[in-house]
Write an enzyme that holds these catalytic residues in place. Structure first.
Site, PDB file in Angstrom:
ATOM      1  CB  ILE A   1      46.952 -29.111 -11.233  1.00  0.00           C
ATOM      2  CG1 ILE A   1      45.564 -28.683 -10.793  1.00  0.00           C
ATOM      3  CG2 ILE A   1      46.881 -30.381 -12.054  1.00  0.00           C
ATOM      4  CD1 ILE A   1      44.611 -28.444 -11.948  1.00  0.00           C
TER       5      ILE A   1
ATOM      6  CE1 TYR B   1      43.931 -29.818 -19.290  1.00  0.00           C
ATOM      7  CE2 TYR B   1      42.586 -31.791 -19.201  1.00  0.00           C
ATOM      8  CZ  TYR B   1      42.695 -30.416 -19.168  1.00  0.00           C
ATOM      9  OH  TYR B   1      41.583 -29.636 -19.010  1.00  0.00           O
TER      10      TYR B   1
ATOM     11  CE  LYS C   1      41.793 -31.526 -12.430  1.00  0.00           C
ATOM     12  NZ  LYS C   1      40.675 -32.104 -13.183  1.00  0.00           N
TER      13      LYS C   1
ATOM     14  CG  ASP D   1      49.466 -28.046 -14.578  1.00  0.00           C
ATOM     15  OD1 ASP D   1      49.135 -28.033 -13.362  1.00  0.00           O
ATOM     16  OD2 ASP D   1      48.644 -28.043 -15.505  1.00  0.00           O
TER      17      ASP D   1
END
Lengths: 508, 448
Positions: free
Chosen positions: B243, B156, B280, B241
């Protein structure tokens, strides 16, 4: 690695000593460097501290990991950064200990009349009825309506500008104008919104100073600055001591002295951090002083951060002069002035997390806007507050009523203290008074002050904050917040202090 | 393309952080957004505008949220008299521990997403204003300035800013490539660690995103075990992470690091930290709700205190606590959201395939990882950016070039599919189809 102090003497000193002092110092310095580089990462200092956090943490997880580590031998506990290590240490500040004591044994007029009365939290609870009324009248529907348009979930759920919605900035600019007086207007384009004044100050420090640089701050000061300015930025706070004889107003002479001393130490001062109205004293900076400080900052080419978070809580007759007012003149370089504001005090909404950075420096604004992504205000809260702040009739009524009620409590409280022979510094703003209890302390020292504080807590059953928590150089001063009390509580507080005073007299 | 900031002839200096370019807003990843902002596609008013396919936002399940709020409006307001006193407490509440009811709700929601295969203790949940803040906070806690975190590529683009800007910490890439579907290998881990050591940089941890952004794929259990082994041997931290954990198309395919730890009796847990957010899975990025879940007591304590700089509004916590604790709602939401994302994914994959474009096999997330390397004139970063540019300006699609994700192989692009309606997606697919046809015709012309 600590700087070798003897070098200072060498710098000021006589040449012949240089070699004699410098070489061993240099050797020691390099030795430390060598040791640090070659220390095995696995055997690094073990930060095995018993958990300071909640005792509810799953016991199973902790104990099984510990026992396994000891059986494995050489691999040590995984380390956290040195930044984190200092923050993880238990809170030994009286401010926090006092708060804990109150939460364990909180005073309640009916349920716990022997409990500890809270005077350590600078919060305004005198006007909640007004806010509640506004909510019940204006928010019949939920904040997130399902009738489409701006209020629908998709309107506020999506990514928003991370430095705040423009509507809120506009409403905030209007509110700040109301609060700081008709002479000032604020431009929403010069604003960055953050989740509280706490990140606002930190972001400004990140923008204005590099690690190792310093800000000058007059004492006594809000103890939160130690965290906001120093924790993650690596920036130093240099206290500039103010005294009762000046009503704790900063003098240019002491600013200058502090600036020069820092320079001698090789520390670059990047700016001055001021609170106006002040916390914990509640005093206002006179116009001439602000002018002088402005001139001083221009002369030294440094910034000014002005925390005006209590600007709407001025109840005295003195006038609060916002820095924004002084900047109308053309020959002042506005790019060095930055203001912090928020709704935690004046509007009594600390839980909603709303802070403002207001700057005249475009580069700072650009950087702060980008940094605001780490501290953005929740969108539904922004919507809610846009509504509230746009209701200017409400905000005006609120501010005026709040001032009156604070003033009333202030007068009652200060009068009560006077009866005991305790004088307070002149304060015109804020939620507290700055009381001089030096006559009661066993010894005129920080130690004596802390002893008195403990007596007030344990015998007097009141939690006040000792001046040392605010880095006050004169022992014996205490900040007493009275806006979390009701009128009926005041005699009880005074009685508590009287009890302690008796105890002090009898023991001396 | 760079955002010009006119440097003021300001006499007073600013910090290095303020002057730094580490915010990364000059990269193509963000420049494409600018093109979109200037000419955004709209079905009716601007049908020839740029379609935004570079924003990983989930808009497929809004109706479920709206439905819930309509039926449960008391949860989101304080209109009733009974709520008045709770409003007062709420507005005054600024404790960095966060509302207990909300922490409980988050913990239970995270458990549901993992099908109950992992347990989360609300006392270990630390709240932050978004995962952006959570990742930065963890970096401050786990590493000192000059230290490094190892991050597998492609990653990302926001990490360059979130992990490095204010923290002064470096990112050392763990190189992954298409030969094994970009999976992380022990060899690549070692190589990254050694590369850091060679430069005298101290590695403090590994940060993985699982499911991966931009790959849109979950990490396999065996790989997670290898990574856990690696960080244990090196005595460093592991940040996972997660998410996109609620955006896995099929529940059984996502293995959380929490499950791996549980299977090993939490022996290695004190070095593991999970990041999560509602931006998200629940499509609520505007609410700014993130969390750090750490198995390390010291990290929990420190993170809590540091969260003072990034607290979630108590109003939001109150609002969401009820919703996330609602068993019926959350179970239905998670299931339906997965289904809809899977359908979208299949739609875009099919559409791309019929245009002659292959993608990495994905099973999660709001995007797919598209392979356009056959189209590159030169198999270089410049070649990729040239292609990206023509797709942005001629095809009018904003997609994210792999180079902005630090992908070592040129020609890969991340394409988001959940931030638009189905109609818009069809429009985008059609444009891609036409573009590919043109490319084929061009090639044929060149050959003959």
């Amino acid at each position: 690695m600590r700087l070798i102090v003897p070098l200072q003497g060498v710098v000021q000193g006589r040449g012949g000593l240089i070699l004699g002092s410098l070489i061993p110092c240099a050797l020691f310095y390099f030795f430390q460097l060598y040791v640090k580089r070659h220390r095995s990462p696995k055997s690094g200092s073990n930060h095995i501290s018993p958990s300071q956090s909640s005792p509810n943490l799953a016991e199973l997880q902790r104990s099984s990991s510990r026992s396994n580590l000891s059986s494995r031998g050489s691999i040590g506990r995984v380390q956290v950064s040195s930044r984190a290590s200092s923050i993880a240490k238990p809170n030994d500040s009286p401010y926090y200990i006092g708060l804990d004591k109150v939460s364990e044994d909180a005073y309640d007029r009916f349920d716990n009349p022997d409990g500890v009365i809270q005077l350590g939290l600078s919060e305004n609870r005198l006007c909640f009825d007004l806010i509640e009324k506004w909510f019940s009248e204006n928010l019949k529907d939920s904040v997130i309506g399902s009738d489409g348009g701006d209020l629908s979930i998709s309107g506020i759920a999506a990514y928003q500008p991370l430095d705040g919605l423009m509507e809120l900035k506009v409403a905030m600019a209007g509110f700040m104008s109301q609060v700081m007086g008709p002479a000032v207007s604020f431009d929403p384009l010069q604003m960055v919104l953050t989740c509280g004044a706490t990140p606002a100050i930190e972001i400004l420090c990140f923008c204005l100073a590099d690690p190792g640089n310093a800000f000058l701050v007059p004492t006594p000061y809000y103890s939160g600055f130690d965290r906001d300015v120093r924790w993650r930025t690596g920036v130093e706070l240099i206290p500039v001591h103010c005294r009762n004889t000046d009503n704790f107003i900063i003098s240019i002479t002491s600013l200058d002295q502090a600036f020069n001393q820092a320079r001698k130490r090789g520390v670059k001062v990047r700016g001055i951090l001021l609170s106006n109205p002040g916390n914990p004293v509640g005093n206002l900076l006179p116009r001439e002083t602000l002018d002088d400080i402005l001139y001083f900052s221009q002369e030294k080419n440094i910034h000014i951060i002005l925390d005006e978070i209590y600007a709407g809580s001025v109840y005295g007759t003195e006038e609060h002069v916002s820095m924004a007012e002084l900047l109308d003149s053309d020959d002042i370089d506005k790019t060095r002035i930055h203001m912090v504001y928020g709704l935690s005090k004046d509007l009594a909404l600390p839980g909603f997390r709303v802070g403002v950075i207001y700057s005249f420096n475009d580069t700072v604004l650009v950087a702060a806007k980008r940094l605001a992504r780490f501290s953005s205000i929740s969108a539904p809260t922004q919507r809610l507050l846009t509504s509230m702040l746009s209701d200017t009739r409400f905000t005006l009524t609120y501010i005026n009523t709040s001032k009156k009620r604070i003033r009333k409590m202030h007068d009652l409280f200060v009068a009560g203290l006077k009866q005991l022979g305790i004088e307070c510094a002149t304060s015109s703003a804020g939620f507290y008074c700055w009381a001089n209890m030096s006559k009661l302390i066993p010894s005129y020292s920080e130690k004596g002050e802390l002893e008195l504080w403990e007596m007030l807590l344990n015998i007097g059953k009141i939690n006040v904050t000792p001046g040392s928590a605010f880095h006050c150089i004169e022992p014996g001063w205490f900040r007493c917040c009275f806006t979390t009390l009701s009128e009926e509580d005041i005699p009880i507080v005074i009685e508590g202090i009287r009890k302690v005073a008796e105890t002090c007299k009898s023991s001396s | 393309m760079a955002i010009e900031i006119e440097q003021q002839p300001s006499a007073v200096g600013l910090s290095k952080v303020a002057a730094s370019e580490t915010h990364g807003e000059d990269s193509p990843y963000f420049a494409g957004w600018k093109a979109y902002d200037e000419d955004p596609y709209d079905e009716h008013s601007n049908p020839s505008g740029v379609v935004q396919m570079g924003l990983a936002e989930n808009q497929v399940s809004f109706d479920l949220l709206e439905d819930y709020l309509e039926k449960n409006s008391e949860a989101s307001s304080w209109g009733s008299k009974e709520e008045v006193s709770s409003f007062r407490e709420n507005a005054l509440f600024q404790d960095y521990h966060g509302l207990q009811s909300f922490r409980k709700a988050m913990a239970s929601f995270m458990e549901k997403i993992r099908g109950g295969r992992a347990k989360f203790d609300p006392e270990r949940v630390v709240l932050t204003a978004g995962a952006t803040a959570a990742n930065e906070l963890l970096t401050f806690i786990l590493a000192d300035p000059g230290d490094a975190l190892l991050v597998p590529t492609p990653y990302y683009p926001g990490f360059d800013r979130d992990l490095r800007w204010r923290t002064g910490v470096k990112i050392v890439p763990i190189h992954c490539d298409s030969s094994n579907d970009f999976q992380i290998t022990p060899k690549a881990l070692e190589a990254a660690y050694n590369a850091a050591e060679a430069k005298n940089i101290k590695v403090r941890g590994v940060l993985i995103t699982n499911p991966s952004n931009p790959l849109g794929a979950t990490i396999q259990r065996a790989v997670l075990e290898e990574i856990l082994d690696f960080v244990t041997r090196k005595n460093i931290h592991l940040v996972s992470d997660e998410i996109y954990s609620g955006s896995v198309f099929s529940s059984s395919e996502f293995i959380s690091i929490a499950e791996v730890l549980a299977a090993q009796n939490y022996k290695k847990a004190e070095r593991v930290h999970i990041v999560y957010s509602l931006s998200k899975d629940l499509g609520l990025p505007g609410f700014r709700v993130g969390t750090i879940y750490s198995y390390n007591d010291k990290v929990v304590t420190t993170a809590r205190r540091m969260s003072s700089f990034t607290l979630i509004s108590s109003q939001t916590q109150h609002l969401l606590a009820a919703m996330l604790s609602d068993k019926k709602f959350t179970e239905n939401y998670i299931k339906t959201n997965r289904e809809r994302l899977r359908k979208r994914y299949e739609m875009i994959i099919e559409g791309l395939r019929s245009a002659g474009i292959e993608c990495l096999k994905g099973n999660a997330g709001l995007f797919c990882w598209m392979n356009l390397s056959p189209l590159l004139e030169k198999a270089t970063r410049e070649g990729e950016l040239a292609l990206w540019n023509s797709i942005l300006h001629e095809v009018k699609l904003n997609i994210s070039p792999g180079s902005s994700c630090h992908c070592s192989e040129p020609g890969w692009f991340r394409v988001c599919f959940a931030n638009m309606s189905e109609q818009t997606l069809e429009v985008a697919l059609k444009r891609i189809h036409n573009f590919m046809e043109q490319q084929r015709e061009l090639k044929e012309m060149m050959i003959t």
